[in-house]
Design a protein around this motif. Structure first.
Motif, PDB file in Angstrom:
ATOM      1  N   GLN A 168      98.559 -36.412 -13.728  1.00  0.00           N
ATOM      2  CA  GLN A 168      98.580 -35.424 -14.774  1.00  0.00           C
ATOM      3  C   GLN A 168      97.651 -35.644 -15.615  1.00  0.00           C
TER       4      GLN A 168
ATOM      5  N   VAL B 198      91.702 -26.755 -10.742  1.00  0.00           N
ATOM      6  CA  VAL B 198      92.153 -26.605 -12.097  1.00  0.00           C
ATOM      7  C   VAL B 198      91.039 -26.938 -13.078  1.00  0.00           C
TER       8      VAL B 198
ATOM      9  N   ASN C 119      90.268 -29.872 -14.102  1.00  0.00           N
ATOM     10  CA  ASN C 119      90.432 -31.038 -15.201  1.00  0.00           C
ATOM     11  C   ASN C 119      90.094 -32.238 -14.764  1.00  0.00           C
TER      12      ASN C 119
ATOM     13  N   ASN D 148     100.828 -39.763 -16.452  1.00  0.00           N
ATOM     14  CA  ASN D 148      99.737 -39.031 -17.223  1.00  0.00           C
ATOM     15  C   ASN D 148      98.451 -39.924 -17.510  1.00  0.00           C
TER      16      ASN D 148
ATOM     17  N   GLY E 190      98.829 -32.554 -19.234  1.00  0.00           N
ATOM     18  CA  GLY E 190      99.962 -31.645 -18.630  1.00  0.00           C
ATOM     19  C   GLY E 190      99.849 -30.815 -17.451  1.00  0.00           C
ATOM     20  N   SER E 191      98.605 -30.834 -16.873  1.00  0.00           N
ATOM     21  CA  SER E 191      98.744 -30.206 -15.622  1.00  0.00           C
ATOM     22  C   SER E 191      98.030 -31.120 -14.288  1.00  0.00           C
ATOM     23  N   LYS E 192      98.365 -30.875 -13.236  1.00  0.00           N
ATOM     24  CA  LYS E 192      97.907 -31.720 -12.183  1.00  0.00           C
ATOM     25  C   LYS E 192      96.237 -31.838 -12.132  1.00  0.00           C
TER      26      LYS E 192
ATOM     27  N   HIS F 157     101.670 -36.526  -8.482  1.00  0.00           N
ATOM     28  CA  HIS F 157     100.451 -35.987  -8.825  1.00  0.00           C
ATOM     29  C   HIS F 157      99.987 -36.827 -10.156  1.00  0.00           C
TER      30      HIS F 157
END
Ligand SMILES: [Zn+2]
Length: 466
Positions: free
Chosen positions: A263, A273, A275, A306, A266-268, A261
């Motif tokens: 990121q 989500v 984002n 990231n 901090g999240s996928k 993924h």
């Protein structure tokens, strides 16, 4: 060539051995066009692009198929809300996707395959599965794959077949199936939903069967590489294997390639989500498409990447260094003997670049080798140890490595116009025939088109006039 890749099926790093020598056939799961794709999606598409570019650079022919899912549950959900036809809803998203592909210099794939253009093939695959006892029909006309008939189910994702598919996804597929693990191959017609009349009756395909039918339609029952994001391993790719192999009795795919993924904070990065970052909005904000491409390919495909503005800045300066070298080489003039150690430097660079990429597309050392080379050439430019011809040779060498990376200045991607290419070939032929008058005449003609031709020990080189 000995490209080794991490095969999700079995989890080992294996040498790629195409079924047809010299020809690699690859399928990449493409976008579902119910909204604009986001940067995270493009990381997976760039994995396919890097594989294709590297294999072609290594001398392979590559047939690369990518699907466009233009009918599925989410599209139909949006369709009801928007009051549009399927084509009206998906057309702008498809156009945007193609624009983003071009901006990021991806492919284009040999075949971009639209689901709605392969409904008969999907229905035939479902029909075969019914005939072979792997699928059954529910009361509403939906058709399910019966997982109990396929003991190998769960091999790719390394699941316990008894546990597979228990959980939230069941509800989405639940149209009245015998076993909670079974998945929908075909969905019966519903009022207000698009429906096709096919050999298995009216309705529409399930998402998983789309990819099986389209990949096999274009690449045959067995092919070399299937790629996608890691979130597709289960259930999408597990289901693809089950339904394809159950239908054909042949191994479906040699190497399953999955990319980690992207990121974001901090999240996928995912629409669910909330984002997400889109390619087009980044470019509108002034981000360079080449820097974005660099960011998305510069981390190994199996490592989480990231996404941050900082990495875009670093990528931007890497690209500036590359551009600066191209500019310096184009302007370089030094009437002196050729650098006797240049050939060794290029050979060592090429070997290091190739060894890194052969090792499971290990991109970081490949880029390190490239930037070491750039540093060394800059040193020689400063020391004036290169000849004018050397500068042309280095330029060609960098162009060649950039066929894999696709991060060089725009002119790298633009070859000569075909008519100028012919003039160049004619001039090479004139020189072979030692017809200097004709060779000079063609040089002048090319110069009138802004192309400067120089003769080197390795033959003629061209560049655009400053
Ligand atoms: Zn797929």
């Amino acid at each position: 060539m000995s490209l080794r890749l991490t095969n999700t099926l079995g989890g080992k790093v294996e040498e790629l051995a195409p079924l047809e020598p010299g020809h690699v056939r690859m399928y990449s799961c493409g976008p579902t066009v119910y909204g604009p794709s986001h940067v995270g999606n493009f990381r997976a598409f760039l994995l396919g692009d890097l594989v294709k570019r590297y294999l072609e650079w290594s001398g392979y022919r590559v047939t690369w198929v990518m699907n466009i899912t233009d009918v599925d549950d989410r599209i139909i959900r949006d369709l009801a809300a928007a009051g549009e036809t399927l084509d009206e809803l998906t057309a702008p998203h498809i156009a945007r996707f193609l624009k983003d592909l071009g901006d990021l210099r991806i492919g284009p794939p040999t075949v971009l395959s639209r689901a709605t253009e392969h409904i008969p093939e999907m229905a035939e695959l479902v029909q075969t599965l019914i005939e072979k006892g792997h699928a059954y029909r529910a009361d509403d006309g939906s058709i399910f794959f019966r997982i109990s008939t396929w003991p190998a189910y769960g091999t790719l994702a390394r699941l316990d077949p008894q546990q597979a598919r228990v959980g939230e996804r069941v509800a989405a597929d639940d149209y009245g199936k015998d076993d909670a693990r079974d998945f929908a191959l075909w969905k019966g017609p519903k009022a207000g939903e698009p429906s096709w009349d096919t050999v298995v009756g009216p309705g529409r395909p399930g998402w998983h069967v789309e990819c099986s039918a389209m990949s096999m339609a274009h690449l045959g029952p067995s092919f070399d590489i299937h790629s996608g994001g890691v979130d597709l391993v289960f259930p999408h790719h597990e289901d693809e294997i089950a339904q394809s192999e159950a239908a054909t009795g042949q191994p479906f795919v040699g190497t399953w390639l999955h990319c980690a993924h992207l990121q974001m904070a901090g999240s996928k990065m995912a629409r669910s989500v909330g984002n997400i970052e889109r390619v087009s909005s980044l470019l509108e904000r002034g981000v360079s498409a080449r820097a974005l491409r660099y960011v998305l390919i510069a981390v190994h495909y199996r490592a989480a990447l990231n996404y941050a503005d900082a990495s875009l800045t670093a990528a931007g300066s890497a690209i500036e260094r590359l551009d600066a070298l191209f500019a310096a080489l184009a302007a370089y003039r030094e009437d002196r003997p050729d650098d006797p150690r240049l050939a060794d430097l290029m050979a060592g660079t090429r070997t290091g670049f190739e060894a890194a990429l052969d090792d499971d597309l290990n991109i970081a050392p490949a880029l390190a080798v490239l930037f070491d080379f750039i540093r060394e050439v800059n040193r020689r430019i400063d020391a004036r140890t290169l000849s004018t011809a050397d500068a042309g040779i280095v330029t060609s060498f960098l162009h060649d490595l950039d066929r894999v990376l696709g991060i060089g200045p725009d002119s790298v991607e633009e070859g000569l116009a075909p008519d100028l290419e012919l003039l160049l070939e004619a001039r090479a032929a004139a020189r072979t025939a030692r017809n200097w008058a004709e060779s000079d005449r063609l040089r002048d003609e090319l110069a009138q088109h802004g192309i400067v031709v120089e003769d080197t020990r390795d033959g003629q080189r061209w560049r655009r006039a400053d």
